[in-house]
Design an enzyme around this catalytic site. Structure first.
Site, PDB file in Angstrom:
ATOM      1  N   THR A 175       0.827  -1.209   0.000  1.00 59.40           N
ATOM      2  CA  THR A 175       0.000   0.000   0.000  1.00 59.40           C
ATOM      3  C   THR A 175       0.861   1.259   0.000  1.00 59.40           C
ATOM      4  O   THR A 175       0.403   2.314  -0.386  1.00 59.40           O
ATOM      5  CB  THR A 175      -0.923   0.046   1.232  1.00 59.40           C
ATOM      6  OG1 THR A 175      -0.129  -0.164   2.399  1.00 59.40           O
ATOM      7  CG2 THR A 175      -2.004  -0.988   1.184  1.00 59.40           C
ATOM      8  N   ARG A 177       8.972  -1.643   0.683  1.00 56.21           N
ATOM      9  CA  ARG A 177       9.748  -1.462   1.906  1.00 56.21           C
ATOM     10  C   ARG A 177      10.547  -2.717   2.188  1.00 56.21           C
ATOM     11  O   ARG A 177      10.000  -3.813   2.196  1.00 56.21           O
ATOM     12  CB  ARG A 177       8.826  -1.160   3.088  1.00 56.21           C
ATOM     13  CG  ARG A 177       8.240   0.223   2.952  1.00 56.21           C
ATOM     14  CD  ARG A 177       7.387   0.611   4.110  1.00 56.21           C
ATOM     15  NE  ARG A 177       6.728   1.871   3.777  1.00 56.21           N
ATOM     16  CZ  ARG A 177       5.731   2.390   4.450  1.00 56.21           C
ATOM     17  NH1 ARG A 177       5.263   1.765   5.516  1.00 56.21           N
ATOM     18  NH2 ARG A 177       5.197   3.530   4.074  1.00 56.21           N
ATOM     19  N   HIS A 231       7.375   5.001   9.444  1.00 59.20           N
ATOM     20  CA  HIS A 231       7.755   4.943  10.852  1.00 59.20           C
ATOM     21  C   HIS A 231       8.736   3.822  11.159  1.00 59.20           C
ATOM     22  O   HIS A 231       9.196   3.700  12.288  1.00 59.20           O
ATOM     23  CB  HIS A 231       6.497   4.726  11.685  1.00 59.20           C
ATOM     24  CG  HIS A 231       5.736   3.531  11.202  1.00 59.20           C
ATOM     25  ND1 HIS A 231       4.910   3.606  10.108  1.00 59.20           N
ATOM     26  CD2 HIS A 231       5.741   2.253  11.593  1.00 59.20           C
ATOM     27  CE1 HIS A 231       4.411   2.413   9.867  1.00 59.20           C
ATOM     28  NE2 HIS A 231       4.897   1.563  10.755  1.00 59.20           N
ATOM     29  N   LYS A 243       8.548   4.805  -3.122  1.00 60.41           N
ATOM     30  CA  LYS A 243       7.265   4.692  -3.815  1.00 60.41           C
ATOM     31  C   LYS A 243       7.136   5.777  -4.864  1.00 60.41           C
ATOM     32  O   LYS A 243       7.814   6.804  -4.811  1.00 60.41           O
ATOM     33  CB  LYS A 243       6.101   4.748  -2.829  1.00 60.41           C
ATOM     34  CG  LYS A 243       5.829   6.096  -2.219  1.00 60.41           C
ATOM     35  CD  LYS A 243       4.508   6.045  -1.458  1.00 60.41           C
ATOM     36  CE  LYS A 243       4.264   7.334  -0.727  1.00 60.41           C
ATOM     37  NZ  LYS A 243       2.959   7.372  -0.096  1.00 60.41           N
ATOM     38  N   ASP A 258       8.041   9.979   8.019  1.00 56.87           N
ATOM     39  CA  ASP A 258       7.913  10.767   6.793  1.00 56.87           C
ATOM     40  C   ASP A 258       6.873  11.876   6.897  1.00 56.87           C
ATOM     41  O   ASP A 258       6.553  12.520   5.899  1.00 56.87           O
ATOM     42  CB  ASP A 258       7.601   9.854   5.600  1.00 56.87           C
ATOM     43  CG  ASP A 258       6.292   9.098   5.763  1.00 56.87           C
ATOM     44  OD1 ASP A 258       5.943   8.765   6.908  1.00 56.87           O
ATOM     45  OD2 ASP A 258       5.617   8.833   4.749  1.00 56.87           O
ATOM     46  N   ARG A 264       1.827  10.894   9.374  1.00 59.63           N
ATOM     47  CA  ARG A 264       0.950  10.470  10.475  1.00 59.63           C
ATOM     48  C   ARG A 264       0.950  11.494  11.598  1.00 59.63           C
ATOM     49  O   ARG A 264       1.871  12.302  11.710  1.00 59.63           O
ATOM     50  CB  ARG A 264       1.430   9.147  11.057  1.00 59.63           C
ATOM     51  CG  ARG A 264       1.375   8.008  10.081  1.00 59.63           C
ATOM     52  CD  ARG A 264       1.674   6.709  10.783  1.00 59.63           C
ATOM     53  NE  ARG A 264       1.659   5.623   9.809  1.00 59.63           N
ATOM     54  CZ  ARG A 264       1.543   4.356  10.135  1.00 59.63           C
ATOM     55  NH1 ARG A 264       1.451   3.995  11.395  1.00 59.63           N
ATOM     56  NH2 ARG A 264       1.517   3.433   9.201  1.00 59.63           N
ATOM     57  N   THR A 305      -7.634  -0.203   3.263  1.00 62.72           N
ATOM     58  CA  THR A 305      -6.508   0.456   3.914  1.00 62.72           C
ATOM     59  C   THR A 305      -5.517   0.997   2.886  1.00 62.72           C
ATOM     60  O   THR A 305      -5.250   0.344   1.887  1.00 62.72           O
ATOM     61  CB  THR A 305      -5.817  -0.571   4.827  1.00 62.72           C
ATOM     62  OG1 THR A 305      -6.720  -0.915   5.865  1.00 62.72           O
ATOM     63  CG2 THR A 305      -4.542  -0.019   5.433  1.00 62.72           C
ATOM     64  N   GLU A 340      -7.549   7.395   8.498  1.00 64.63           N
ATOM     65  CA  GLU A 340      -7.336   5.994   8.820  1.00 64.63           C
ATOM     66  C   GLU A 340      -7.097   5.874  10.318  1.00 64.63           C
ATOM     67  O   GLU A 340      -6.555   6.790  10.944  1.00 64.63           O
ATOM     68  CB  GLU A 340      -6.099   5.465   8.094  1.00 64.63           C
ATOM     69  CG  GLU A 340      -6.237   5.435   6.591  1.00 64.63           C
ATOM     70  CD  GLU A 340      -5.107   4.624   5.963  1.00 64.63           C
ATOM     71  OE1 GLU A 340      -5.358   3.466   5.616  1.00 64.63           O
ATOM     72  OE2 GLU A 340      -3.989   5.136   5.859  1.00 64.63           O
ATOM     73  N   GLU A 341      -7.432   4.705  10.847  1.00 62.69           N
ATOM     74  CA  GLU A 341      -7.230   4.472  12.280  1.00 62.69           C
ATOM     75  C   GLU A 341      -5.752   4.480  12.662  1.00 62.69           C
ATOM     76  O   GLU A 341      -5.408   4.626  13.821  1.00 62.69           O
ATOM     77  CB  GLU A 341      -7.869   3.151  12.712  1.00 62.69           C
ATOM     78  CG  GLU A 341      -7.568   1.934  11.847  1.00 62.69           C
ATOM     79  CD  GLU A 341      -6.127   1.521  11.790  1.00 62.69           C
ATOM     80  OE1 GLU A 341      -5.492   1.519  12.847  1.00 62.69           O
ATOM     81  OE2 GLU A 341      -5.655   1.203  10.686  1.00 62.69           O
ATOM     82  N   SER A 342      -4.885   4.316  11.651  1.00 64.91           N
ATOM     83  CA  SER A 342      -3.450   4.184  11.904  1.00 64.91           C
ATOM     84  C   SER A 342      -2.766   5.549  12.015  1.00 64.91           C
ATOM     85  O   SER A 342      -1.667   5.726  11.533  1.00 64.91           O
ATOM     86  CB  SER A 342      -2.824   3.373  10.784  1.00 64.91           C
ATOM     87  OG  SER A 342      -3.172   3.943   9.530  1.00 64.91           O
ATOM     88  N   LYS A 386      -1.797  11.566   3.436  1.00 64.00           N
ATOM     89  CA  LYS A 386      -2.184  12.002   4.761  1.00 64.00           C
ATOM     90  C   LYS A 386      -1.144  13.011   5.230  1.00 64.00           C
ATOM     91  O   LYS A 386      -0.038  13.061   4.691  1.00 64.00           O
ATOM     92  CB  LYS A 386      -2.324  10.823   5.713  1.00 64.00           C
ATOM     93  CG  LYS A 386      -1.170   9.841   5.751  1.00 64.00           C
ATOM     94  CD  LYS A 386      -1.598   8.601   6.536  1.00 64.00           C
ATOM     95  CE  LYS A 386      -0.458   7.625   6.732  1.00 64.00           C
ATOM     96  NZ  LYS A 386      -0.369   6.647   5.642  1.00 64.00           N
ATOM     97  N   ARG A 396      -3.134  -7.726  12.395  1.00 60.84           N
ATOM     98  CA  ARG A 396      -3.788  -6.662  13.141  1.00 60.84           C
ATOM     99  C   ARG A 396      -5.224  -7.064  13.467  1.00 60.84           C
ATOM    100  O   ARG A 396      -5.944  -7.571  12.600  1.00 60.84           O
ATOM    101  CB  ARG A 396      -3.824  -5.367  12.319  1.00 60.84           C
ATOM    102  CG  ARG A 396      -2.472  -4.937  11.775  1.00 60.84           C
ATOM    103  CD  ARG A 396      -2.505  -3.455  11.407  1.00 60.84           C
ATOM    104  NE  ARG A 396      -1.394  -3.046  10.565  1.00 60.84           N
ATOM    105  CZ  ARG A 396      -0.148  -2.849  10.990  1.00 60.84           C
ATOM    106  NH1 ARG A 396       0.156  -3.064  12.261  1.00 60.84           N
ATOM    107  NH2 ARG A 396       0.791  -2.455  10.166  1.00 60.84           N
TER     108      ARG A 396
END
Ligand code: VG1
Ligand code: CO
Length: 542
Positions: A17, A21, A113, A125, A278, A281, A343, A362-364, A375, A495
């Site tokens: 997504t 990585r 993160h 990306k 980055d 978040r 997600t 997002e919840e994250s 974001k 998760r």
């Protein structure tokens, strides 16, 4: 220009997504990064005169990768590369630059993160001209190319000095080293009521922002110190380090514990916030108080009109499937559409481009709007400061008033990190086997209504994404979601997302882990997680 025969290694997995990585040592293998970059360039059309935006979160290997990419951009026909000074660009700032200067796209170097350093993670990306992460169509093409690639193109010039602002011409390519902060800071200044926030900060209201030694440091200094007049001690860990200070810049209650201790300690400031590696978040804290990202999205949506950029209201909102339904309740009241996507931020891009939604989350710990196509951590912090200034209420009071009006979607996520992929897949398979028998099953106070594996049809382009997470829906609106992470670099991360709706104000003070205790047991029972993985408890609880 040189063509280099690209022998192995090729990609062993589709970019997730958030791009690709891997451990730094994987990227350091001969031709590995180059193969991926060439696969990107082979998957897009590069017209003459095209510009590429380029930068990263400053982690180890950032500068090396930037030199490689500049040379490959030259050999692949780009006319210009815009690169942040020192190789620095936060993800939202890169998105903004792509949009503002209408570049063909951008390459963002980050593993968000994930820890940084020679034995830790690196990532890359591609973002398209709208400023957002490449859609599935392109990431699939990149993956397909990476499997058949036989050569890549690169130029032979000496390294560019990316530490100094200015322009350099090499082999028909212009490299512009630009200030990574100023365009982004100007955008923020245009969106919020900086005078109101300035007055708030002068009035004795205290705050602490933690950049976690990662990319937002220079952005925070410009915004909070230079433009909003905050005192130096409002900031912590604002020097970007190649290893992120040896830490794990994930703004949550576990990894941002230094900030959490301050906000829950003696003489706690009124407001606390942190951002990730980055810069996309955010975590929002009040004095002795934590705002869940799902609530944060709902509260920003409910109060958006207090922010000048959204004073005319919102076209709609969107949330990722595992994010709580708190924002759905706000959307209902505002009579605006609310979309549920898989997600990953790339699913929001089409909706924003079509003006269907203004805010997404997002919840994250990801919140954002259509000002960019990523974001945006600092944007979320400014939203909160703007709302606090306008309402003149504490963080806790704002959240509790919101719950009293809308009810509380009690929420928590339990992560089980670095379990073997075989065992993790086994857990998911075990839950799926029960799909036919779970509906109507009673677990204490919970009765299962339906269960499915979430799939999404993009309302704009009709593309279908399947297997996006298992949903167990209960008849009172509560939910359990099981999902495998797409961003980990070691084994698999499972998760579990837990959500229970609580309309009763007298129960709103409850700690989420306490309120969700029974549901956690149901999740463990259905998944047989302990038995199948040997894990006694989650690695991270947020
Ligand atoms: C995680 C989060 C997801 C987020 C993604 C990228 O993905 O759960 O919501 O979009 O990271 O965020 P996963 O597949 O590991 O659950 V970032 O800040 O790492 O670009
Ligand atoms: Co991130």
């Amino acid at each position: 220009m040189t063509k280099i025969i690209a022998t192995t290694p090729f990609l062993d997995q589709k970019p997730g997504t958030s791009g690709l990585r891997k451990k730094v040592r994987v990227f350091q293998q001969p031709h590995y990064l180059e193969n991926f970059v060439q696969s990107i360039f082979d998957s897009i059309t590069i017209p003459s005169g095209a510009t590429l935006t380029l930068g990263g979160d400053g982690r180890f290997y950032n500068r090396v990768a930037i030199q490689t990419i500049i040379k490959m951009a030259a050999a692949n026909g780009f006319s210009c590369v815009l690169v942040g000074q020192g190789g620095i660009l936060s993800t939202p700032a890169a998105s903004h630059l792509i949009r503002k200067y209408q570049t063909l796209g951008g390459i963002i170097l980050s593993a968000s993160h994930n820890p940084a350093g020679p034995s830790d993670d690196f990532g890359i990306k591609y973002n398209t001209a709208n400023g957002g992460p490449a859609p599935e169509k392109i990431t699939e093409a990149i993956f397909a190319k990476s499997k058949v690639i036989s050569e890549y193109k690169t130029a032979n010039f000496v390294d560019i000095d990316i530490g100094t602002l200015g322009e350099t011409k090499r082999d028909g390519l212009t490299v512009k080293v630009i200030d990574p902060v100023v365009d982004y800071a100007d955008l923020m200044t245009s969106m919020f009521d900086f005078d109101a926030i300035k007055s708030l900060l002068k009035s004795g209201f205290s705050m602490k922002f933690d950049a976690m030694h990662a990319v937002t440091g220079p952005y925070a200094k410009e915004l909070f110190l230079s433009r909003l007049g905050a005192a130096e001690n409002c900031l912590m860990n604002c020097e970007v380090s190649e290893t992120f200070g040896g830490g794990h810049p994930d703004p949550n209650l576990t990894y941002a514990h230094e900030l959490v201790e301050i906000l829950y300690g003696k003489n706690a400031p009124d407001f606390g916030a942190a951002s990730d590696g980055d810069g996309d978040r955010n975590m929002i804290l009040g004095k002795n108080f934590f705002v869940t990202p799902s609530d944060s999205l709902a509260i920003i949506a409910a109060n958006a009109k207090l922010i000048s950029a959204y004073s005319n209201g919102l076209a709609g909102v969107a949330r990722s499937m595992p994010t709580s339904g708190a924002v759905d309740r706000v959307a209902k009241k505002l009579h605006i559409p609310c979309f549920e996507t898989p997600t990953g931020w790339k699913f929001f891009g089409n909706l924003m481009d079509a003006d269907k939604v203004t805010l997404c989350g997002e919840e994250s710990f990801g919140t954002g709007s259509n000002h960019v196509r990523e974001k945006d951590g600092l944007w979320a912090v400014l939203c909160w400061l703007n709302i606090i200034a306008a309402k003149n209420m504490s963080v806790e009071a704002i959240v509790k008033t919101h719950w009293a009006e809308y009810g509380r979607n009690i929420y928590s996520r339990h992560d089980y990190e670095a379990i073997s992929a075989v065992l993790a897949n086994g857990v998911i398979a075990h839950i799926k086997v029960q799909f036919a028998t779970l509906p109507n099953k009673i677990f204490g106070k919970y009765t299962i209504k339906t269960c499915d594996d979430f799939s999404y049809t993009d309302p704009i382009d009709g593309s279908v994404s399947t297997a996006q997470g298992i949903r167990i829906l209960f008849d009172d609106g509560s939910r359990i979601v099981f999902r495998l992470s797409g961003t980990g670099t070691e084994g698999a991360t499972l998760r579990i997302y837990l959500e229970a709706f609580e309309p009763d104000v007298s129960k709103h003070h409850l700690d989420a882990q306490v309120a969700l205790r029974e549901m956690i047991q149901v999740a463990l029972e259905i998944s047989q997680l302990k038995q199948r993985t040997g894990r006694e408890k989650p690695t991270v609880i947020t």
